[in-house]
Each structure stands twice: as C-alpha cells, then as structure tokens.
Write a protein that holds these residues in place. Structure first.
Motif, PDB file in Angstrom:
ATOM      1  N   GLY A  55      11.120   4.704   6.049  1.00 15.87           N
ATOM      2  CA  GLY A  55      11.298   5.182   7.413  1.00 15.87           C
ATOM      3  C   GLY A  55      11.959   4.156   8.308  1.00 15.87           C
ATOM      4  O   GLY A  55      12.794   4.491   9.159  1.00 15.87           O
ATOM      5  N   GLU A  56      11.602   2.889   8.116  1.00 17.33           N
ATOM      6  CA  GLU A  56      12.215   1.818   8.902  1.00 17.33           C
ATOM      7  C   GLU A  56      13.701   1.698   8.597  1.00 17.33           C
ATOM      8  O   GLU A  56      14.528   1.499   9.502  1.00 17.33           O
ATOM      9  CB  GLU A  56      11.477   0.514   8.626  1.00 17.33           C
ATOM     10  CG  GLU A  56      10.063   0.501   9.200  1.00 17.33           C
ATOM     11  CD  GLU A  56       9.184  -0.565   8.576  1.00 17.33           C
ATOM     12  OE1 GLU A  56       9.695  -1.348   7.732  1.00 17.33           O
ATOM     13  OE2 GLU A  56       7.974  -0.612   8.909  1.00 17.33           O
ATOM     14  N   VAL A  57      14.052   1.819   7.315  1.00 19.37           N
ATOM     15  CA  VAL A  57      15.465   1.786   6.929  1.00 19.37           C
ATOM     16  C   VAL A  57      16.231   2.918   7.610  1.00 19.37           C
ATOM     17  O   VAL A  57      17.394   2.760   7.995  1.00 19.37           O
ATOM     18  CB  VAL A  57      15.605   1.881   5.399  1.00 19.37           C
ATOM     19  CG1 VAL A  57      17.053   2.156   4.995  1.00 19.37           C
ATOM     20  CG2 VAL A  57      15.127   0.587   4.739  1.00 19.37           C
ATOM     21  N   ARG A  58      15.567   4.049   7.792  1.00 16.26           N
ATOM     22  CA  ARG A  58      16.213   5.208   8.416  1.00 16.26           C
ATOM     23  C   ARG A  58      16.114   5.187   9.934  1.00 16.26           C
ATOM     24  O   ARG A  58      16.479   6.152  10.597  1.00 16.26           O
ATOM     25  CB  ARG A  58      15.611   6.490   7.832  1.00 16.26           C
ATOM     26  CG  ARG A  58      16.025   6.691   6.378  1.00 16.26           C
ATOM     27  CD  ARG A  58      15.379   7.870   5.723  1.00 16.26           C
ATOM     28  NE  ARG A  58      15.843   7.962   4.339  1.00 16.26           N
ATOM     29  CZ  ARG A  58      15.175   8.542   3.356  1.00 16.26           C
ATOM     30  NH1 ARG A  58      14.000   9.093   3.598  1.00 16.26           N
ATOM     31  NH2 ARG A  58      15.671   8.572   2.130  1.00 16.26           N
ATOM     32  N   GLY A  59      15.607   4.085  10.477  1.00 21.61           N
ATOM     33  CA  GLY A  59      15.633   3.899  11.928  1.00 21.61           C
ATOM     34  C   GLY A  59      14.564   4.624  12.701  1.00 21.61           C
ATOM     35  O   GLY A  59      14.704   4.844  13.907  1.00 21.61           O
ATOM     36  N   MET A  60      13.454   4.990  12.044  1.00 23.31           N
ATOM     37  CA  MET A  60      12.405   5.725  12.729  1.00 23.31           C
ATOM     38  C   MET A  60      11.525   4.789  13.540  1.00 23.31           C
ATOM     39  O   MET A  60      11.205   3.679  13.116  1.00 23.31           O
ATOM     40  CB  MET A  60      11.547   6.489  11.711  1.00 23.31           C
ATOM     41  CG  MET A  60      12.289   7.575  10.967  1.00 23.31           C
ATOM     42  SD  MET A  60      11.201   8.509   9.853  1.00 23.31           S
ATOM     43  CE  MET A  60      10.132   9.335  11.049  1.00 23.31           C
ATOM     44  N   ALA A  61      11.107   5.243  14.712  1.00 20.05           N
ATOM     45  CA  ALA A  61      10.172   4.492  15.543  1.00 20.05           C
ATOM     46  C   ALA A  61       8.777   4.547  14.927  1.00 20.05           C
ATOM     47  O   ALA A  61       8.442   5.481  14.188  1.00 20.05           O
ATOM     48  CB  ALA A  61      10.160   5.063  16.952  1.00 20.05           C
ATOM     49  N   ALA A  62       7.936   3.555  15.260  1.00 22.67           N
ATOM     50  CA  ALA A  62       6.633   3.397  14.611  1.00 22.67           C
ATOM     51  C   ALA A  62       5.729   4.614  14.785  1.00 22.67           C
ATOM     52  O   ALA A  62       5.086   5.069  13.830  1.00 22.67           O
ATOM     53  CB  ALA A  62       5.945   2.144  15.141  1.00 22.67           C
ATOM     54  N   GLY A  63       5.658   5.172  16.012  1.00 17.30           N
ATOM     55  CA  GLY A  63       4.770   6.301  16.267  1.00 17.30           C
ATOM     56  C   GLY A  63       5.127   7.545  15.467  1.00 17.30           C
ATOM     57  O   GLY A  63       4.288   8.073  14.719  1.00 17.30           O
ATOM     58  N   PRO A  64       6.367   8.035  15.595  1.00 15.33           N
ATOM     59  CA  PRO A  64       6.764   9.203  14.809  1.00 15.33           C
ATOM     60  C   PRO A  64       6.681   8.954  13.303  1.00 15.33           C
ATOM     61  O   PRO A  64       6.353   9.866  12.535  1.00 15.33           O
ATOM     62  CB  PRO A  64       8.215   9.437  15.248  1.00 15.33           C
ATOM     63  CG  PRO A  64       8.294   8.853  16.616  1.00 15.33           C
ATOM     64  CD  PRO A  64       7.378   7.658  16.590  1.00 15.33           C
ATOM     65  N   THR A  90       0.831  -1.198   0.000  1.00 10.79           N
ATOM     66  CA  THR A  90       0.000   0.000   0.000  1.00 10.79           C
ATOM     67  C   THR A  90       0.870   1.255   0.000  1.00 10.79           C
ATOM     68  O   THR A  90       2.091   1.195   0.199  1.00 10.79           O
ATOM     69  CB  THR A  90      -0.914   0.039   1.233  1.00 10.79           C
ATOM     70  OG1 THR A  90      -0.093   0.147   2.407  1.00 10.79           O
ATOM     71  CG2 THR A  90      -1.788  -1.196   1.312  1.00 10.79           C
ATOM     72  N   VAL A  91       0.219   2.388  -0.194  1.00 11.11           N
ATOM     73  CA  VAL A  91       0.916   3.669  -0.097  1.00 11.11           C
ATOM     74  C   VAL A  91       1.647   3.769   1.234  1.00 11.11           C
ATOM     75  O   VAL A  91       2.837   4.106   1.290  1.00 11.11           O
ATOM     76  CB  VAL A  91      -0.089   4.834  -0.261  1.00 11.11           C
ATOM     77  CG1 VAL A  91       0.532   6.158   0.181  1.00 11.11           C
ATOM     78  CG2 VAL A  91      -0.574   4.924  -1.701  1.00 11.11           C
ATOM     79  N   PHE A  92       0.938   3.490   2.314  1.00  4.61           N
ATOM     80  CA  PHE A  92       1.558   3.575   3.639  1.00  4.61           C
ATOM     81  C   PHE A  92       2.747   2.634   3.743  1.00  4.61           C
ATOM     82  O   PHE A  92       3.815   3.020   4.246  1.00  4.61           O
ATOM     83  CB  PHE A  92       0.533   3.239   4.727  1.00  4.61           C
ATOM     84  CG  PHE A  92       1.102   3.310   6.120  1.00  4.61           C
ATOM     85  CD1 PHE A  92       1.112   4.508   6.818  1.00  4.61           C
ATOM     86  CD2 PHE A  92       1.662   2.185   6.725  1.00  4.61           C
ATOM     87  CE1 PHE A  92       1.657   4.589   8.096  1.00  4.61           C
ATOM     88  CE2 PHE A  92       2.210   2.255   7.998  1.00  4.61           C
ATOM     89  CZ  PHE A  92       2.203   3.455   8.679  1.00  4.61           C
ATOM     90  N   GLU A  93       2.591   1.400   3.297  1.00  2.00           N
ATOM     91  CA  GLU A  93       3.666   0.409   3.423  1.00  2.00           C
ATOM     92  C   GLU A  93       4.883   0.798   2.590  1.00  2.00           C
ATOM     93  O   GLU A  93       6.028   0.624   3.041  1.00  2.00           O
ATOM     94  CB  GLU A  93       3.146  -0.965   2.999  1.00  2.00           C
ATOM     95  CG  GLU A  93       2.158  -1.558   3.992  1.00  2.00           C
ATOM     96  CD  GLU A  93       1.411  -2.757   3.448  1.00  2.00           C
ATOM     97  OE1 GLU A  93       0.869  -3.529   4.253  1.00  2.00           O
ATOM     98  OE2 GLU A  93       1.372  -2.932   2.198  1.00  2.00           O
TER      99      GLU A  93
END
Length: 227
Positions: A105-114, A96-99
C-alpha cells in the motif's frame, strides 16, 4: 468508442537465454475479464507475466496495458495499476501479516488511515480477521496465499496477474483459493489473468484460456480442451 483492452499484444516476440521464448504472440484481455494462461513448463507463461509487471524488459512487437504502450509506463506507475500473486507467496518472514500488506500500500501511495482500513476489510473478506500480527511461519500455505492475495489487491488495481497461485497447495485448498480469486474478481470488476497447470481447476472454474505452445498463443474456451 470501445474502451481499450486491459492487455493487448500483437506480434510479440521475446528472446531469453539465447532462445526465442515467445514468437508472434497475439492476445487480448478485456477490462473486467477473467482468463487463464496455460501451457507446458517452460513454454513462456511466466515470461509473459514478467513482461507485464516489468521484471523483464526486452521484447519486440506491440504490448499495451489499458491502451498505453508498456514501454511508455514508468515502472512505479505500472505497478500501481497491477497486482501480482506468486506461487511461492513471496511474503517477508520477518514482517507480520499487516506489515507485509502495508508495504504494498505504501508503494502505491496510500495514506496510513485508508490503508489500515482497507487491510482490515480485505483480511475479513478472505477469512483472516484477527491475524494481522501473525508472522508467515504461523500460517498455513493456504493462509499465506490469502495474505498474498490481499497484498495484491491493496489500492484496487485494475489488473491482477496470478502466476501458479495454487501450485504449492493441496487440491481442496487450491480450489478454495481460486474460487476466492474468482469471487473477488467479480466483486471488484478488475481484469485477471491466471497461470495454471491444473485441469481440475479449469474444469471447476471454466473461462477463456490462452494456451502457449512452441512460442505461439491460441485462444480456447476451456470446454473445448476437454473434448
């Protein structure tokens, strides 16, 4: 002390496929600067971008990002500082767009909430609020490119590289996409280097243009090229 440039190349030489693609290139993109990279097909524009985001590794001479030699960056660290937008969007059709955006963002180490909050904020900013659950096939070309832009901006990169970001779009949509990129660049203060063939876009959004011709690079203020 003057801050180091976002991109600084000196005496850059690249051989690829048995030929010299770039020869003695000198180029400087300041922090927060918007500029174009122009030239004929096959002139070496995409090669230079590939060097900068480490898809291509071999070169001679000096190439620095944010004052640090490119060779000294671990690949994952460099890619946290650089966002990339491609002509062909490069979205995963089964996500999906979100996925699609969240993976960056996950590759860049971002936490799920932010990460979720930033995706929501940016999708609203590019006019795609409420499209998080759609798949790429449900979007127009311009909408897919806006998703690709959001993906590139997740994690607030210092530099955005855009390789023919409007090449697959009609003239009106292309103008809207480049206008959006220009606005986002001003708002965030990131540096941006855009590869384009379009004289119409350069005329509509004038800026410094680095022209690659026969492996060499020349700097123009774009209005000079219209004379």
């Amino acid at each position: 002390m003057t801050a180091a440039a976002m991109i600084a190349a000196e005496g850059l030489r690249v051989r690829y496929g048995g030929r010299t693609v770039l020869e003695d290139v000198a180029l400087r993109l300041e922090r927060g600067e918007f500029a174009y990279l122009i030239g004929r097909s096959g002139s070496g524009k995409s090669t230079l971008l590939s060097l900068l985001y480490r898809e291509l590794g071999e070169f001679e001479g000096s190439l620095e990002v944010a004052g640090r030699p490119l060779r000294d960056y671990p690949r994952h660290e460099l890619r946290r500082r650089i966002g990339v937008v491609f002509q062909s969007y490069e979205l995963l059709e089964d996500k999906t767009v979100f996925e699609n955006i969240a993976m960056a963002g996950e590759v860049r180490g971002m936490a799920a909430g932010p990460l979720r909050q930033e995706i929501s904020t940016l999708l609203k900013r590019v006019g795609l609020d409420g499209r998080e659950r759609d798949y790429p096939a449900q979007l127009s070309g311009g909408e897919q490119q806006r998703v690709a832009i959001v993906r590139a901006l997740i994690g607030k990169p210092e530099l955005l590289l855009a390789d023919e970001p409007t090449g697959n779009l009609d003239a009106q949509t292309a103008s809207g996409v480049l206008g959006l990129l220009r606005e986002l660049q001003r708002e965030t203060g990131m540096a941006m280097l855009v590869v384009t063939h379009s004289r119409e876009l350069l005329d509509a959004f004038p800026a410094t243009a680095w022209e690659i011709d026969e492996g060499k690079v020349r700097k123009h203020e774009y209005r000079e090229l219209l004379r």
